[in-house]
Design a protein around this motif. Structure first.
Motif, PDB file in Angstrom:
ATOM      1  N   MET A 197     -93.536-123.344 -89.568  1.00  0.00           N
ATOM      2  CA  MET A 197     -94.080-123.761 -88.573  1.00  0.00           C
ATOM      3  C   MET A 197     -92.867-123.127 -87.389  1.00  0.00           C
ATOM      4  O   MET A 197     -92.105-122.225 -87.686  1.00  0.00           O
ATOM      5  CB  MET A 197     -92.686-125.207 -88.705  1.00  0.00           C
ATOM      6  CG  MET A 197     -91.635-124.651 -88.657  1.00  0.00           C
ATOM      7  SD  MET A 197     -90.598-126.585 -88.977  1.00  0.00           S
ATOM      8  CE  MET A 197     -88.822-125.532 -89.441  1.00  0.00           C
ATOM      9  N   HIS A 198     -93.321-123.447 -85.997  1.00  0.00           N
ATOM     10  CA  HIS A 198     -92.307-122.323 -85.105  1.00  0.00           C
ATOM     11  C   HIS A 198     -90.608-122.867 -85.007  1.00  0.00           C
ATOM     12  O   HIS A 198     -90.239-124.085 -85.313  1.00  0.00           O
ATOM     13  CB  HIS A 198     -93.006-123.456 -83.495  1.00  0.00           C
ATOM     14  CG  HIS A 198     -94.049-122.754 -83.144  1.00  0.00           C
ATOM     15  ND1 HIS A 198     -94.903-123.938 -82.859  1.00  0.00           N
ATOM     16  CD2 HIS A 198     -94.507-121.494 -83.486  1.00  0.00           C
ATOM     17  CE1 HIS A 198     -96.187-123.450 -82.935  1.00  0.00           C
ATOM     18  NE2 HIS A 198     -95.766-122.242 -83.158  1.00  0.00           N
ATOM     19  N   GLU A 235     -88.802-117.307 -79.865  1.00  0.00           N
ATOM     20  CA  GLU A 235     -89.418-118.144 -80.696  1.00  0.00           C
ATOM     21  C   GLU A 235     -90.346-117.264 -81.815  1.00  0.00           C
ATOM     22  O   GLU A 235     -90.684-116.387 -81.550  1.00  0.00           O
ATOM     23  CB  GLU A 235     -90.314-119.507 -80.369  1.00  0.00           C
ATOM     24  CG  GLU A 235     -91.276-120.436 -81.138  1.00  0.00           C
ATOM     25  CD  GLU A 235     -91.416-121.284 -80.250  1.00  0.00           C
ATOM     26  OE1 GLU A 235     -91.588-122.041 -79.978  1.00  0.00           O
ATOM     27  OE2 GLU A 235     -92.928-120.438 -79.806  1.00  0.00           O
ATOM     28  N   GLY A 245     -93.776-110.729 -87.366  1.00  0.00           N
ATOM     29  CA  GLY A 245     -93.818-111.260 -88.900  1.00  0.00           C
ATOM     30  C   GLY A 245     -93.960-110.493 -90.155  1.00  0.00           C
ATOM     31  O   GLY A 245     -94.158-109.884 -89.982  1.00  0.00           O
ATOM     32  N   SER A 246     -93.895-111.604 -91.178  1.00  0.00           N
ATOM     33  CA  SER A 246     -93.593-110.620 -92.665  1.00  0.00           C
ATOM     34  C   SER A 246     -95.194-110.232 -92.736  1.00  0.00           C
ATOM     35  O   SER A 246     -95.195-109.537 -93.401  1.00  0.00           O
ATOM     36  CB  SER A 246     -92.967-111.782 -93.627  1.00  0.00           C
ATOM     37  OG  SER A 246     -94.128-112.562 -93.802  1.00  0.00           O
ATOM     38  N   ARG A 247     -96.085-110.788 -92.336  1.00  0.00           N
ATOM     39  CA  ARG A 247     -97.205-110.355 -92.539  1.00  0.00           C
ATOM     40  C   ARG A 247     -97.311-108.483 -92.193  1.00  0.00           C
ATOM     41  O   ARG A 247     -98.152-108.043 -92.610  1.00  0.00           O
ATOM     42  CB  ARG A 247     -98.859-110.858 -92.145  1.00  0.00           C
ATOM     43  CG  ARG A 247     -99.281-110.439 -93.106  1.00  0.00           C
ATOM     44  CD  ARG A 247    -101.054-111.661 -92.417  1.00  0.00           C
ATOM     45  NE  ARG A 247    -100.966-113.026 -93.030  1.00  0.00           N
ATOM     46  CZ  ARG A 247    -102.072-113.778 -92.183  1.00  0.00           C
ATOM     47  NH1 ARG A 247    -102.581-113.306 -91.132  1.00  0.00           N
ATOM     48  NH2 ARG A 247    -101.988-115.125 -92.566  1.00  0.00           N
ATOM     49  N   GLU A 248     -97.331-108.712 -91.051  1.00  0.00           N
ATOM     50  CA  GLU A 248     -97.462-107.194 -90.044  1.00  0.00           C
ATOM     51  C   GLU A 248     -96.156-106.061 -91.343  1.00  0.00           C
ATOM     52  O   GLU A 248     -96.799-105.394 -91.365  1.00  0.00           O
ATOM     53  CB  GLU A 248     -97.353-107.512 -88.955  1.00  0.00           C
ATOM     54  CG  GLU A 248     -97.979-107.900 -88.062  1.00  0.00           C
ATOM     55  CD  GLU A 248     -97.983-109.612 -88.419  1.00  0.00           C
ATOM     56  OE1 GLU A 248     -97.176-110.421 -88.699  1.00  0.00           O
ATOM     57  OE2 GLU A 248     -99.462-109.855 -88.483  1.00  0.00           O
ATOM     58  N   VAL A 250     -92.617-117.896 -86.338  1.00  0.00           N
ATOM     59  CA  VAL A 250     -92.520-118.656 -86.640  1.00  0.00           C
ATOM     60  C   VAL A 250     -91.904-118.148 -88.282  1.00  0.00           C
ATOM     61  O   VAL A 250     -92.207-117.338 -88.450  1.00  0.00           O
ATOM     62  CB  VAL A 250     -94.768-117.948 -87.663  1.00  0.00           C
ATOM     63  CG1 VAL A 250     -94.932-118.696 -88.426  1.00  0.00           C
ATOM     64  CG2 VAL A 250     -95.251-118.918 -85.857  1.00  0.00           C
ATOM     65  N   GLN A 273     -92.051-113.408 -97.996  1.00  0.00           N
ATOM     66  CA  GLN A 273     -91.962-114.234 -98.057  1.00  0.00           C
ATOM     67  C   GLN A 273     -90.040-114.996 -98.112  1.00  0.00           C
ATOM     68  O   GLN A 273     -89.739-116.387 -96.853  1.00  0.00           O
ATOM     69  CB  GLN A 273     -92.566-115.570 -98.841  1.00  0.00           C
ATOM     70  CG  GLN A 273     -94.131-115.892 -99.404  1.00  0.00           C
ATOM     71  CD  GLN A 273     -94.622-116.495 -99.499  1.00  0.00           C
ATOM     72  OE1 GLN A 273     -94.131-117.263-100.605  1.00  0.00           O
ATOM     73  NE2 GLN A 273     -95.995-116.720 -99.452  1.00  0.00           N
ATOM     74  N   HIS A 328    -101.530-122.667 -94.807  1.00  0.00           N
ATOM     75  CA  HIS A 328    -103.148-123.063 -94.468  1.00  0.00           C
ATOM     76  C   HIS A 328    -103.275-121.843 -96.106  1.00  0.00           C
ATOM     77  O   HIS A 328    -104.546-122.259 -97.036  1.00  0.00           O
ATOM     78  CB  HIS A 328    -103.118-122.333 -93.807  1.00  0.00           C
ATOM     79  CG  HIS A 328    -102.529-123.460 -93.169  1.00  0.00           C
ATOM     80  ND1 HIS A 328    -102.757-124.370 -92.810  1.00  0.00           N
ATOM     81  CD2 HIS A 328    -101.972-122.896 -91.630  1.00  0.00           C
ATOM     82  CE1 HIS A 328    -102.238-125.361 -91.865  1.00  0.00           C
ATOM     83  NE2 HIS A 328    -101.630-124.856 -91.130  1.00  0.00           N
TER      84      HIS A 328
END
Lengths: 540, 540
Positions: free
Chosen positions: B1-2, B9, B136-139, B11, B98, B41
């Motif tokens: 979530m934000h 801000e 972000g953690s994915r990046e 995620v 994560q 998701h």
């Protein structure tokens, strides 16, 4: 991996180190064996083979929660299916917003050995259209799932074969815009795609659109196009200056390289149907032996205004099947009227069909229906039509809807009409374009109309030469009617191909003849309740 | 979530709408039933209960690929385990990056009903420390997995109970920095955490660090701390002006609210061991009835310089067990010497242990070992020590290593010494701090040394009052020796708790007494080859 679809670097989901994924090329009648190994760190993945009907292999349709379980990180899955018909197809992720993340590529099926197409050409070119956001797809998912919803907005860049420009423009000198001209060596990942042609030849240009959102209009400067194929089916050839391409569509057009060979020409794609905040995508039609670095000397071709719906409708109405194509049964056994509305559920913005916003279950329908697992999804089917009296021209007086995971069970081999009924969205005077895509079948697009569909409208359906397709658009405040035969045992998504709309619930699920399905591989359903069943029972 | 962990801000992965996740509180002897439903998701998820030994429940340790399969989107998993010992613990994601994405929270176990702690206090406070990146953690995962590797860099912000400030500073008026003073109402998600205290009382402050990278030093302005607990074990109390807290550590300290009650005081956390590019994290020690909005009138407490290793070593050496604590067996059955090196594999930057960079298999070890599935991971165990002659003070002459998924099989109930040997990294004159965390056990930290560990060093091990912990740090160019008894049937990770280091392979896997494990739930191993086995065989 890192990639620069435009001049700003981002992260894409790539296949074999490529973005877009590799073009898959086969001959009609081939059985493809596509080995997918998921190398993502924490995300599952599936791939949908868009336009392939998966006759006899419904578990290979590549739709998470519908035809199979997502393939987990480190795991492999073999998509094994027959490409029974020549045509222009593509493939893409069908889980969360992974299509937006760049998981797509072209799939081209040539006619079988010794067969011939019903049109002639000297050479072939192929483009896959897409749209690109600088915000990552995970953040987009969170934005869409927030209360209040944060809309993803218009894409930053349109891509042709994965290439576009954001901070610079190839055509800067033709416009008054403040965007700088691109300074490119040609080796950049975002350098424009070059379509190399020889003069005085006829080319087949294959076009498919995997956009997450954008409806597009495509034109080639100084060249007319002759449309000959749509979604893998022949159409009655017609000539156009520009063509509309909605997400999920594919086309083949022929064009003649009859222009001065000492110049190059633009191929451009512009946004339709939404007020565009995205510059056109440009590729270069390069007449050999002219250098591809010679930019065209004329401005990019002009397209219709984004809201010139009459022109879009005229284009769609022009698409008719080639004589000799399959024609629809004369009468349907059942007619569904699917009212498309933008709604709220507990303050979350959703899209709903007959007031139900699709939420996909954890257990794939194909497995839960085949094995009669009763609590895997809503037992109640969604309604065949919305309650009467809904005014499609106005915002809903009560825009609340509910979540649902029920399916429409179609009688096997029955003929089904679906009327996709558009309506006003939540805001006054807004009604959007939605391209609906059907899995596992082609349908005949038997009619278009304005306002609310009335029973009498069915009398005007075109049953003589309706186009046979897998994607059909609904125009603002209008309806589109499609007819198909439920003759492919399996469970099939039918949904708006705009990825964020599907994410917000804009789809339905059809199940037909599932009891006839044989040979679902365990690994397709080794999750959720079917996974538990398989573990309980051992091999089936 | 934000969420806005700092004033920008982003995620986060949240639990029940909270970031950090809810504090879990139990009594020693309780069996927790923690129902996790994965609402992400497309990503799987697991949660590791850091410091809980999972005696008899190794499948509940929450380590993807080791103790269980990741829990897929839409699926649920119940973590059911006994918290056998009071102490300060925490929980966090243990899949991909994560934890960096914000998946963590506090886990506090009070003494059993009618029991008493071995120290007294009037009130209790608790803080969980973490670090935060705007990317972000994915990046970050993609950055780390790129060739050449892109290092994630220092965190933008340090967080105390999920709160920090980036573009503004609470203590701006005490420094010459150009950062603006924060203007806060106190309701912001990034407003500082307030620790409310009454004057002239003794407080227990629980501290845990879930940082992805940062080693921290913690101080309370004008207050001394008395260290009484480390990682759920009592320590010989000692007084400190500031304490070092490495990722994976937990402590309890006592402090007396003996300062002027008309002021508030800072609690600050600063970066240790890496040249800091991150401002201190600040929380407010609020003496009631003073308003929490009265910022402290003195500057934040000073901490040792980031590279003042003598001070860090002195602090670590001061931690000894309280008399009456468990003491180690006098001699080990086996000694592993784990050389920590930064290496390359095909041009990718990795961390390796005895020249092997850990790559986790798709099938969780717990299942594949229990059920003798032979091809789930490398059959060959990694070496017990690096080849002799490695110069830990210099970059490796050949920094190439290999991937490996082999495990160290420990004889059940044997006593194992592990010497964690630090070394120079790839660059000249660089050797970093690594906090190593052991799952499923506590170990005694029996020795620290400089340079290369020599057999004779074992004679100097502290077997009298070594601290009993689950995390121990290795200092630059030094070694740390730990001893433990392999008495907990299961498969257990032992790894650098710096998340990107683990992601790059900095860990090993121990297996002991797996044949004694009974009752692995199917859903813990319903993936990979164990999933296939379960489907083949039906229920076990």
């Amino acid at each position: 991996m890192h990639w620069s679809p435009d001049d700003q670097e981002g992260v894409v989901i790539a296949i074999n180190g490529q973005f877009p994924g590799p073009t898959i090329r086969a001959r009609a009648g081939d059985t493809l064996h596509l080995h997918l190994t998921n190398k993502l760190h924490t995300e599952g993945v599936v791939i949908h083979w868009h336009g392939i009907r998966q006759i006899g292999t419904p578990w290979a349709d590549g739709t998470a929660s519908i035809s199979q379980c997502a393939i987990n990180p480190g795991e492999a899955f073999v998509y094994r299916f027959k490409v029974d018909r020549a045509g222009t197809y593509f493939y893409h992720g069908h889980y969360g917003m992974q299509r937006s993340a760049g998981l797509y590529g072209s799939l081209i099926v040539d006619v079988g050995e010794g067969e011939k197409e019903k049109f002639e050409y000297d050479g072939e070119l192929s483009i896959l259209l897409s749209d690109w956001w600088h915000k990552g797809s995970r953040e987009q998912e969170v934005d869409l799932s927030s209360k209040p919803m944060r809309w993803i907005g218009e894409p930053q860049t349109l891509l042709i074969n994965g290439r576009g420009q954001f901070n610079c423009s190839l055509a800067a000198h033709f416009s008054n815009s403040t965007v700088a001209p691109c300074k490119l060596s040609g080796n950049e990942q975002y350098a424009p795609y070059i379509l190399k042609v020889h003069p005085n030849k006829t080319y087949r240009l294959r076009i498919a659109s995997s956009t997450a959102l954008a409806s597009l209009n495509l034109a080639i400067g100084n060249h007319k196009m002759r449309v000959v194929e749509a979604d893998g089916n022949y159409v009655k050839p017609f000539t156009a200056d520009n063509i509309d391409v909605y997400s999920g569509d594919s086309y083949s057009v022929l064009f003649r390289t009859d222009q001065s060979p000492s110049h190059n020409y633009w191929l451009s794609a512009t946004v339709r149907g939404r007020e565009p905040h995205t510059p056109p995508a440009l590729a270069i039609l390069n007449y050999l032996p002219t250098s591809p670095s010679h930019l065209p000397t004329s401005p990019p071709p002009t397209s219709p205004r984004w809201d010139d719906y009459p022109s879009s409708k005229a284009f769609s109405h022009q698409i008719l099947s080639l004589p000799g194509s399959p024609t629809p049964p004369k009468t349907p056994h059942r007619r569904l009227i699917l009212l498309n509305t933008q709604t709220y559920i507990n303050g979350y913005t959703k899209w709903s069909i007959n007031n139900i916003s699709l939420t996909l279950p954890t257990t794939p329908y194909l497995g839960s229906i085949k094995y009669n697992i009763t609590n895997a999804f809503d037992a109640k089917s969604p309604p065949d039509r919305a309650p009467p009296g809904y005014n499609v021209m106005r915002p809903a007086p009560n825009p609340n809807s509910t979540y649902g995971s029920g399916v429409y069970v179609l009688e096997f081999n029955s003929t089904v009409d679906v009327v996709l009924q558009n309506a006003n969205a939540l805001k006054d005077n807004v009604s959007e374009i939605h391209p609906w895509h059907l899995h596992g079948h082609d349908f005949w697009v038997v009619g278009y109309g304005e306002g609310e569909f009335k029973e009498g409208d069915a009398a005007g359906f075109n049953l003589r030469d309706p186009p046979y397709r897998n994607t059909a658009v609904i125009f603002p405040y209008g309806w589109t009617a499609v007819r198909f035969v439920a003759d492919n045992p399996g469970v099939w998504a039918f949904h708006c191909h705009i990825e964020p709309h599907l994410h917000l619930g804009m789809g339905v699920v059809f199940a037909e003849g599932v009891e006839r399905v044989r040979g679902i591989p365990n690994e397709a359903i080794a999750c959720g309740l079917t996974g538990k069943m398989l573990m309980r029972n051992g091999t089936r």
